[in-house]
Design a protein around this motif. Structure first.
Motif, PDB file in Angstrom:
ATOM      1  N   VAL A 265      42.680  12.028  -7.746  1.00  0.00           N
ATOM      2  CA  VAL A 265      43.434  13.154  -7.216  1.00  0.00           C
ATOM      3  C   VAL A 265      44.361  12.697  -6.089  1.00  0.00           C
ATOM      4  O   VAL A 265      43.952  11.970  -5.197  1.00  0.00           O
ATOM      5  CB  VAL A 265      42.477  14.264  -6.724  1.00  0.00           C
ATOM      6  N   PHE A 266      45.614  13.148  -6.116  1.00  0.00           N
ATOM      7  CA  PHE A 266      46.609  12.886  -5.073  1.00  0.00           C
ATOM      8  C   PHE A 266      46.422  13.969  -4.022  1.00  0.00           C
ATOM      9  O   PHE A 266      46.780  15.122  -4.239  1.00  0.00           O
ATOM     10  CB  PHE A 266      48.000  12.974  -5.691  1.00  0.00           C
ATOM     11  N   GLN A 267      45.846  13.619  -2.882  1.00  0.00           N
ATOM     12  CA  GLN A 267      45.499  14.602  -1.865  1.00  0.00           C
ATOM     13  C   GLN A 267      46.355  14.415  -0.620  1.00  0.00           C
ATOM     14  O   GLN A 267      46.702  13.297  -0.260  1.00  0.00           O
ATOM     15  CB  GLN A 267      44.018  14.482  -1.515  1.00  0.00           C
ATOM     16  N   VAL A 268      46.675  15.530   0.020  1.00  0.00           N
ATOM     17  CA  VAL A 268      47.479  15.519   1.234  1.00  0.00           C
ATOM     18  C   VAL A 268      46.752  16.348   2.284  1.00  0.00           C
ATOM     19  O   VAL A 268      46.330  17.468   2.009  1.00  0.00           O
ATOM     20  CB  VAL A 268      48.885  16.111   0.981  1.00  0.00           C
ATOM     21  N   ALA A 269      46.609  15.778   3.492  1.00  0.00           N
ATOM     22  CA  ALA A 269      45.977  16.481   4.601  1.00  0.00           C
ATOM     23  C   ALA A 269      46.969  16.603   5.747  1.00  0.00           C
ATOM     24  O   ALA A 269      47.715  15.664   6.028  1.00  0.00           O
ATOM     25  CB  ALA A 269      44.732  15.727   5.065  1.00  0.00           C
ATOM     26  N   ALA A 270      46.981  17.769   6.402  1.00  0.00           N
ATOM     27  CA  ALA A 270      47.847  17.991   7.552  1.00  0.00           C
ATOM     28  C   ALA A 270      47.255  19.114   8.395  1.00  0.00           C
ATOM     29  O   ALA A 270      46.598  20.017   7.870  1.00  0.00           O
ATOM     30  CB  ALA A 270      49.258  18.363   7.102  1.00  0.00           C
ATOM     31  N   HIS A 271      47.505  19.058   9.690  1.00  0.00           N
ATOM     32  CA  HIS A 271      47.047  20.097  10.609  1.00  0.00           C
ATOM     33  C   HIS A 271      48.157  21.124  10.754  1.00  0.00           C
ATOM     34  O   HIS A 271      49.319  20.772  10.986  1.00  0.00           O
ATOM     35  CB  HIS A 271      46.704  19.478  11.964  1.00  0.00           C
ATOM     36  N   GLU A 272      47.811  22.398  10.655  1.00  0.00           N
ATOM     37  CA  GLU A 272      48.830  23.446  10.674  1.00  0.00           C
ATOM     38  C   GLU A 272      49.518  23.603  12.034  1.00  0.00           C
ATOM     39  O   GLU A 272      50.563  24.243  12.126  1.00  0.00           O
ATOM     40  CB  GLU A 272      48.253  24.786  10.225  1.00  0.00           C
ATOM     41  N   GLU A 273      48.962  23.027  13.096  1.00  0.00           N
ATOM     42  CA  GLU A 273      49.661  23.048  14.381  1.00  0.00           C
ATOM     43  C   GLU A 273      50.660  21.891  14.490  1.00  0.00           C
ATOM     44  O   GLU A 273      51.465  21.859  15.410  1.00  0.00           O
ATOM     45  CB  GLU A 273      48.665  23.018  15.537  1.00  0.00           C
ATOM     46  N   VAL A 274      50.580  20.949  13.557  1.00  0.00           N
ATOM     47  CA  VAL A 274      51.509  19.817  13.519  1.00  0.00           C
ATOM     48  C   VAL A 274      52.600  20.077  12.483  1.00  0.00           C
ATOM     49  O   VAL A 274      53.790  19.909  12.754  1.00  0.00           O
ATOM     50  CB  VAL A 274      50.760  18.500  13.192  1.00  0.00           C
ATOM     51  N   ILE A 275      52.204  20.459  11.297  1.00  0.00           N
ATOM     52  CA  ILE A 275      53.133  20.846  10.231  1.00  0.00           C
ATOM     53  C   ILE A 275      52.858  22.318   9.955  1.00  0.00           C
ATOM     54  O   ILE A 275      51.740  22.679   9.586  1.00  0.00           O
ATOM     55  CB  ILE A 275      52.915  19.993   8.960  1.00  0.00           C
ATOM     56  N   PRO A 276      53.847  23.190  10.146  1.00  0.00           N
ATOM     57  CA  PRO A 276      53.619  24.619   9.958  1.00  0.00           C
ATOM     58  C   PRO A 276      53.070  24.937   8.558  1.00  0.00           C
ATOM     59  O   PRO A 276      53.388  24.243   7.586  1.00  0.00           O
ATOM     60  CB  PRO A 276      55.001  25.240  10.147  1.00  0.00           C
ATOM     61  N   LEU A 277      52.265  25.981   8.493  1.00  0.00           N
ATOM     62  CA  LEU A 277      51.609  26.344   7.238  1.00  0.00           C
ATOM     63  C   LEU A 277      52.601  26.529   6.092  1.00  0.00           C
ATOM     64  O   LEU A 277      52.356  26.065   4.979  1.00  0.00           O
ATOM     65  CB  LEU A 277      50.771  27.605   7.440  1.00  0.00           C
ATOM     66  N   TRP A 278      53.755  27.155   6.359  1.00  0.00           N
ATOM     67  CA  TRP A 278      54.742  27.351   5.298  1.00  0.00           C
ATOM     68  C   TRP A 278      55.205  26.004   4.743  1.00  0.00           C
ATOM     69  O   TRP A 278      55.437  25.860   3.533  1.00  0.00           O
ATOM     70  CB  TRP A 278      55.940  28.176   5.772  1.00  0.00           C
ATOM     71  N   GLU A 279      55.302  24.973   5.623  1.00  0.00           N
ATOM     72  CA  GLU A 279      55.738  23.660   5.164  1.00  0.00           C
ATOM     73  C   GLU A 279      54.610  22.929   4.423  1.00  0.00           C
ATOM     74  O   GLU A 279      54.860  22.208   3.456  1.00  0.00           O
ATOM     75  CB  GLU A 279      56.243  22.803   6.319  1.00  0.00           C
TER      76      GLU A 279
END
Length: 100
Positions: free
Chosen positions: A66-80
């Protein structure tokens, strides 16, 4: 239950090839971190601070390809994050042709 595939899913034990990552990063407009096989909790622990510092999402794969991507919503906005997820899904269908 399950599905019998004529060809097994590809595995990426050393991360995704450069041509895949280059195209993914071009499509999302950001560089990424990681790109290796890892557990989600482990790679976030390892690269979380760098993600916060750089704004680069963390890319990793698991034993099941699986190609998985993790990000924090305070770093990258949820819409992005949703935009990245949608582009990742389209990218995987177009480029990787998993299950085809």
């Amino acid at each position: 239950m399950g599905i019998h595939l004529a060809k097994p899913f590809p595995l990426y034990p050393h991360g995704f090839p450069p041509e895949i990552m280059d195209e993914f990063e071009r499509r999302i407009g950001r560089r990424s971190l990681g790109n290796k096989a890892a557990s989600g909790t482990e790679i976030i622990q390892e690269l979380g601070a760098e993600h916060v510092r750089t704004g680069s999402p963390i890319v990793y794969t698991s034993a099941d390809s699986v190609f998985q991507v993790a990000a924090h919503e305070e770093v990258i906005p949820l819409w992005e994050i949703y935009k990245i997820a949608k582009r990742r899904a389209r990218f995987c269908a177009d480029r990787l042709k998993w299950g085809a």
